[in-house]
Structure formats: structure tokens, C-alpha cells
Design a protein around this motif. Sequence first.
Motif, PDB file in Angstrom:
ATOM      1  N   GLU A 160     -10.189 -44.561  13.449  1.00  0.00           N
ATOM      2  CA  GLU A 160     -10.196 -46.035  13.410  1.00  0.00           C
ATOM      3  C   GLU A 160     -11.401 -46.234  12.546  1.00  0.00           C
ATOM      4  O   GLU A 160     -11.254 -47.412  11.542  1.00  0.00           O
ATOM      5  CB  GLU A 160     -10.546 -46.358  14.795  1.00  0.00           C
ATOM      6  N   VAL A 161     -12.535 -45.620  12.674  1.00  0.00           N
ATOM      7  CA  VAL A 161     -13.713 -46.103  11.847  1.00  0.00           C
ATOM      8  C   VAL A 161     -13.412 -45.788  10.163  1.00  0.00           C
ATOM      9  O   VAL A 161     -13.661 -46.443   9.442  1.00  0.00           O
ATOM     10  CB  VAL A 161     -14.932 -45.158  12.164  1.00  0.00           C
ATOM     11  N   ALA A 162     -12.848 -44.675   9.966  1.00  0.00           N
ATOM     12  CA  ALA A 162     -12.291 -44.327   8.657  1.00  0.00           C
ATOM     13  C   ALA A 162     -11.426 -45.328   7.954  1.00  0.00           C
ATOM     14  O   ALA A 162     -11.585 -45.936   6.924  1.00  0.00           O
ATOM     15  CB  ALA A 162     -11.841 -43.218   8.286  1.00  0.00           C
ATOM     16  N   ALA A 163     -10.590 -45.936   8.753  1.00  0.00           N
ATOM     17  CA  ALA A 163      -9.406 -46.851   8.177  1.00  0.00           C
ATOM     18  C   ALA A 163     -10.292 -48.161   8.263  1.00  0.00           C
ATOM     19  O   ALA A 163      -9.821 -48.959   7.323  1.00  0.00           O
ATOM     20  CB  ALA A 163      -8.385 -46.806   9.310  1.00  0.00           C
ATOM     21  N   ALA A 164     -10.974 -48.555   9.125  1.00  0.00           N
ATOM     22  CA  ALA A 164     -11.670 -49.877   8.980  1.00  0.00           C
ATOM     23  C   ALA A 164     -12.586 -50.009   7.840  1.00  0.00           C
ATOM     24  O   ALA A 164     -12.903 -50.920   7.341  1.00  0.00           O
ATOM     25  CB  ALA A 164     -12.461 -49.963  10.369  1.00  0.00           C
ATOM     26  N   ALA A 165     -13.186 -48.639   7.435  1.00  0.00           N
ATOM     27  CA  ALA A 165     -13.952 -48.621   6.233  1.00  0.00           C
ATOM     28  C   ALA A 165     -13.220 -48.772   4.978  1.00  0.00           C
ATOM     29  O   ALA A 165     -13.593 -49.107   3.738  1.00  0.00           O
ATOM     30  CB  ALA A 165     -14.913 -47.535   6.033  1.00  0.00           C
ATOM     31  N   GLY A 166     -11.816 -48.500   4.946  1.00  0.00           N
ATOM     32  CA  GLY A 166     -11.038 -48.731   3.760  1.00  0.00           C
ATOM     33  C   GLY A 166     -10.376 -47.455   3.347  1.00  0.00           C
ATOM     34  O   GLY A 166      -9.534 -47.518   2.173  1.00  0.00           O
ATOM     35  N   ALA A 167     -10.318 -46.310   4.176  1.00  0.00           N
ATOM     36  CA  ALA A 167      -9.690 -45.304   3.597  1.00  0.00           C
ATOM     37  C   ALA A 167      -8.259 -45.049   4.321  1.00  0.00           C
ATOM     38  O   ALA A 167      -7.863 -45.755   5.267  1.00  0.00           O
ATOM     39  CB  ALA A 167     -10.492 -44.011   4.332  1.00  0.00           C
ATOM     40  N   ARG A 168      -7.407 -44.319   3.518  1.00  0.00           N
ATOM     41  CA  ARG A 168      -6.103 -43.934   3.970  1.00  0.00           C
ATOM     42  C   ARG A 168      -6.207 -42.668   5.005  1.00  0.00           C
ATOM     43  O   ARG A 168      -6.640 -41.806   4.540  1.00  0.00           O
ATOM     44  CB  ARG A 168      -5.096 -43.841   3.001  1.00  0.00           C
ATOM     45  N   VAL A 169      -5.884 -43.004   6.094  1.00  0.00           N
ATOM     46  CA  VAL A 169      -6.131 -41.827   7.176  1.00  0.00           C
ATOM     47  C   VAL A 169      -4.819 -41.209   7.340  1.00  0.00           C
ATOM     48  O   VAL A 169      -3.730 -41.928   7.826  1.00  0.00           O
ATOM     49  CB  VAL A 169      -6.687 -42.487   8.473  1.00  0.00           C
TER      50      VAL A 169
END
Length: 314
Positions: free
Chosen positions: A82-91
Motif C-alpha cells: 500500500e505504501v509503495a503504491a501510494a508513493a507512485g510505484a507499480r506494485v
Amino acid sequence: MLEEVERWLATRSWSVTDRPLHRILAAKQRTGQSVSVVLPALNEEETVGDIVAVIRHDLMRQTPLVDEIVVVDSGSTDRTAEVAAAAGARVVHRDTILPRIPAVPGKGEVLWRSLLVTTGDVICFVDADLKDFSSDFVTGIVGPLLTEPDVHLVKAMYDRPLAGATGQGGRVTELMARPLLNMHWPQLAGFVQPLGGEYAARRTLLEQLPFPVGYGVELGMLVDALHLVGLDALAQVDVGVRKHRHQDGQALGRMSAAIYRTAQLRLARGHLIRPSLTQFERGEDGFEPRTYSVDTEERPPMVEIAEYAERRVA
């Protein structure tokens, strides 16, 4: 030290300041190469978001150097995804990549599978537990691949402080990897951080390499790349200081066993030792043994995987 290594240190060891960002970007635009950044992650909610945010701000919004950021989650039980996606990464979850081959635990497994869910000509790996992250980690190791056509793999080098003491991090490097490389692959003795998790390589190289599924992946990749493309195709760049979460001594022991196993397989493929490690922990009745299996599995070069070949044709 070998004369060849001394020459290599003079010609293939650089600083991040040797290639200004505008020069790297100009080379990228001139050659048309694309860049993917991959973060293998397992329970790194405290740091992964900041790393992704810095790369997106510095190298995607301000300067269009990076084309995609992919976080491959290898089974986190916290909010890493969730944190990675919110920062703009494709997870992408590890288990959704190439599902016909059941996934096994291990960093190398995640890196291997990432080749199937990225598109870049240059792939940059960054560990997800870095603190005080600087985009220099990316520009430093990607730069030579965009500006030097005969370079195929670039490792980051840096200081690794431990408990405030400079240079005391990297205990497995100093106690296991460096002696192994100096004794058995002396051409690689010039690498300051042979086990470092920050490195970039051309896809055309990575897809030809086998990937040890666990902690042996960095040493295995370095040794195999040496044999495949030669020392002059390898390089390293000083990016300053690396701060990250340090593991305890027993975890480092298991890491060392996996690294030794990776080296042993490359030294004598037909001679196999018992792939396990027993450590001791103090319990109520004294020291109690704990036996762990050592990673022995390796994934084949990605070019041998049918799904990867089909994707390339498409």
C-alpha cells in the motif's frame, strides 16, 4: 592484486560526480534506451515509500531518466504494498509472476521474476530498506550503462556505517564474500561492495544469467557476468554512504552459508556438500540447536523461459 585489477580500478571505478545528470539524460535520449527501477521488498513499509517518492520526484518528474518503478512484493505482512503504491510505484506480487512455476522464498527469486514484469533496456535494482535515500544511487549506477556502450553491469560502492562506526557494516562481505572472491575469482577483487543490493545491468545480460533464489544472487551474478562478458564490461561507482536496517549475527550466518553454497556450486558443480546450517540459541535448558536449510535452487536464464520468449516476440 592482479595487474589486470589495478588497471580495472583505474578505468572502471568512478564517482557519481563523474557523470552529471544532464550528460546521462542526453545519452539516454540519444540511444533511446529505457530504464526500469526494481525494488524487491519484504516488510519494508517504513522505507519503501520514501525511496519511491525520491526517484519519482528527482528522476521522473524533474528529469525524465527513469521510465518505470516496480516494487515486487515477496509476501509482506505489513503495509509495504500500500505504501509503495501510494508513493507512485507499480506494485506486483511475486506469486502472480510466472504462476506455473511455484515461487520460493528468497531475494534472488524476486529479482529473477522481475525481468518478466519490467520493460527497461537497463534494469536498476535498489534494496527497499535504505534510509536517507538519495537518487544518486540510481543515477550513479545507471549512468555508465547509458554513456559507455561496452559496460554491461555496474555495482554501487559506498561506506556502510554500523552503530555510528564508519566502514563496519558489510560484515558478510568482509568475512565471507571478499575472501572467496580474492581466492577463487581474483579478477573480482577490486569490487568494494560485491554483495551490495544496488546495481544496474543491461537486460541483454541479465536474461542470460542463472539466478540463485536466495542471498547468493549478488555473488553468483557477479561471477557469472565475469565469465560471460569479461571484467572490462563490469564497473562500480561511488555513491557515498548507504544506511539501512542491519540484521543480527545469526541471520548473517545464514546469509553467509547461502553465499558459500553459491560459490561452491560455481567452483565444482559435481561436488555437493550438505546444504544446511546449524546455529545455536540459548534457551531455558542451555544452548539449543536450530538447523536451517541453505538455498540451493537456482532459476535458469530468463531467455529459456517460454513466457519470456513469447513476450519478446509480441
